[in-house]
Design a protein around this motif. Structure first.
Motif, short mmCIF file in Angstrom:
data_model
loop_
_atom_site.label_atom_id
_atom_site.label_comp_id
_atom_site.label_asym_id
_atom_site.label_seq_id
_atom_site.Cartn_x
_atom_site.Cartn_y
_atom_site.Cartn_z
N ARG A 123 -65.41 -84.93 -17.63
CA ARG A 123 -65.89 -83.55 -17.99
C ARG A 123 -65.23 -82.80 -18.93
NH1 ARG A 123 -67.10 -79.11 -12.80
NH2 ARG A 123 -68.57 -77.87 -14.07
N ASN A 124 -65.59 -81.60 -19.42
CA ASN A 124 -65.00 -80.66 -20.22
C ASN A 124 -63.76 -80.20 -19.48
OD1 ASN A 124 -64.06 -78.63 -21.75
ND2 ASN A 124 -66.06 -78.35 -22.71
N PRO A 125 -62.46 -80.32 -19.85
CA PRO A 125 -61.44 -79.76 -19.10
C PRO A 125 -61.55 -78.40 -18.97
CG PRO A 125 -60.50 -80.56 -21.11
CD PRO A 125 -61.99 -81.03 -21.13
N LYS A 126 -61.94 -77.63 -19.79
CA LYS A 126 -62.03 -76.04 -19.69
C LYS A 126 -63.04 -76.02 -18.38
CE LYS A 126 -62.02 -75.81 -24.58
NZ LYS A 126 -62.67 -75.21 -25.96
N ASP A 127 -64.17 -76.63 -18.24
CA ASP A 127 -65.06 -76.40 -17.02
C ASP A 127 -64.30 -77.12 -15.75
OD1 ASP A 127 -67.01 -75.06 -17.96
OD2 ASP A 127 -68.03 -77.00 -18.75
N ILE A 128 -63.42 -77.95 -15.94
CA ILE A 128 -62.86 -78.48 -14.94
C ILE A 128 -61.69 -77.37 -14.31
CG2 ILE A 128 -60.72 -80.02 -14.16
CD1 ILE A 128 -62.13 -82.17 -15.91
N ASP A 256 -69.63 -73.31 -18.40
CA ASP A 256 -69.14 -71.95 -17.77
C ASP A 256 -67.99 -71.42 -18.28
OD1 ASP A 256 -69.70 -69.95 -15.92
OD2 ASP A 256 -68.49 -70.94 -14.41
N TRP A 257 -67.22 -72.28 -18.80
CA TRP A 257 -65.94 -71.98 -19.20
C TRP A 257 -65.78 -70.65 -20.11
CZ3 TRP A 257 -64.40 -71.59 -24.32
CH2 TRP A 257 -65.24 -72.40 -25.32
N LYS A 258 -66.93 -70.53 -20.94
CA LYS A 258 -67.17 -69.53 -21.98
C LYS A 258 -67.21 -68.11 -21.18
CE LYS A 258 -69.62 -72.63 -24.89
NZ LYS A 258 -71.01 -73.10 -25.54
N ASN A 259 -67.46 -67.89 -19.96
CA ASN A 259 -67.45 -66.85 -19.32
C ASN A 259 -66.05 -66.53 -18.71
OD1 ASN A 259 -70.38 -66.34 -19.65
ND2 ASN A 259 -70.83 -68.27 -17.85
N HIS A 260 -65.15 -67.34 -19.06
CA HIS A 260 -64.06 -67.12 -18.37
C HIS A 260 -62.88 -67.06 -19.37
CE1 HIS A 260 -66.46 -68.58 -15.07
NE2 HIS A 260 -65.45 -67.73 -14.35
N PHE A 261 -62.73 -67.87 -20.21
CA PHE A 261 -61.65 -68.04 -21.45
C PHE A 261 -61.88 -67.10 -22.39
CE2 PHE A 261 -61.28 -72.30 -19.63
CZ PHE A 261 -60.08 -72.70 -20.14
N ASN A 262 -60.79 -66.25 -22.84
CA ASN A 262 -60.83 -65.34 -24.03
C ASN A 262 -60.50 -66.34 -25.31
OD1 ASN A 262 -57.98 -65.51 -24.29
ND2 ASN A 262 -57.83 -63.86 -22.95
N SER A 263 -60.56 -65.77 -26.41
CA SER A 263 -60.46 -66.54 -27.52
C SER A 263 -59.03 -66.89 -27.58
CB SER A 263 -60.57 -65.88 -29.03
OG SER A 263 -59.90 -64.52 -28.86
N GLU A 264 -58.11 -66.40 -27.52
CA GLU A 264 -56.46 -66.91 -27.45
C GLU A 264 -56.48 -67.98 -26.34
OE1 GLU A 264 -52.56 -67.54 -25.98
OE2 GLU A 264 -54.00 -66.41 -24.80
#
Length: 287
Positions: A123-128, A256-264
């Motif tokens: 799975r995408n580790p950002k979503d993990i 869903d990670w896109k709702n939590h990570f900022n660009s940096e």
């Protein structure tokens, strides 16, 4: 994350929660005798383990809903490395289905000498990371994750359950077990679950009809699993997992990670992951 004996044991450099693991349970796992017709779904934590506990019994028995409606998922498809396996293994009928968070190098010797098959779900580790962040908040047997930014650093450094995501993926992607392993992604399961189940069916030589595939897929939707008390972890006492803080089955989506990570954070995270995979000759398949 500092190693707290209240929450974790350390095994071969990995953190395992003491609520569900012990030195005796990992010893039992190392001495476990795999049969040739065993099937084990391997995941890094929060990569679709519960989903596979729902799908595997249905694929193996042709879509009979009895096991997923009558037996809690941690008993019907137990974890190889958890304490519960020793209590239920003698009741398991062949072909046995299990799950594991072990990296390839920690699989028992009997696995290597058997013909047991593996379905590895990536799975995408950002979503993990997002899923794990919420899980740490609702699970009383895990340490507080800190801020989201702090948890990113812990994740990248491997100071989380079962170590670095990149190490886990590399261990299985580079494993030389040929036709004994099927690689799936959480994302393709979200996008087209019947197609993913069809691949599993073919891999396990079940060759189910299209009607059976559709029946399994319909039962294994996020909505269906969330309503199934045998699968949604609602039977776990609130003192261990507080669904008021976050439901165990939270969203079941990709991205869903896109709702939590900022660009940096996104750039920093992606850079570290890419470099570690590329050093092993692997590419990072996620943006």
């Amino acid at each position: 994350m500092s190693l707290s004996k209240e929450f974790y044991i350390e095994y071969e450099g990995l953190l395992l929660p003491t609520e569900t693991h012990s030195l005796a349970s990992v010893k039992f796992a190392q001495e476990f005798h795999f049969k040739d017709d065993d099937v084990i779904a391997v995941t890094y934590p929060k990569s679709g383990t519960t989903w596979m506990q729902e799908i595997l019994p249905l694929v193996l028995n042709g879509g009979d809903l009895t096991p997923v409606q009558s037996t809690v998922n941690w008993d019907r498809v137990p974890w190889l490395e958890e304490t519960r396996l020793a209590e239920v293994v003698d009741k398991m009928k062949s072909p046995r289905a299990m799950v594991s968070h072990f990296p390839y190098n920690l699989m028992p010797s009997s696995f290597h000498s058997s013909k047991a098959k593996v379905i590895y779900v990536m799975r995408n580790p950002k979503d993990i990371l997002v899923s794990s962040f919420y899980f740490h908040q609702m699970a009383a047997f895990l340490e507080n994750p800190g801020t989201f930014d702090e948890f990113i650093d812990k994740f990248l450094e491997g100071r989380v359950l079962f170590g670095k995501w990149t190490d886990h993926v590399k261990s299985w992607k580079l494993a030389k077990i040929a036709d004994r392993i099927l690689f799936l992604t959480y994302e393709e399961m979200v996008q087209d679950l019947p197609a993913a189940i069809r691949r599993m069916s073919d891999f396990l030589c079940r060759n189910h009809s299209e009607d059976a595939i559709q029946k399994i897929a319909e039962h294994c939707t996020f909505k269906s699993m969330k309503a199934n008390t045998m699968s949604n972890f609602s039977l776990v006492p609130k003192q261990y997992m507080d669904s008021d803080k976050s439901p165990f089955l939270r969203k079941g989506v990709a991205g869903d990670w896109k709702n939590h990570f900022n660009s940096e954070q996104d750039a920093r995270f992606t850079s570290v992951i890419q470099k570690e995979l590329e050093a092993a000759g692997l590419s990072f398949p996620y943006n």
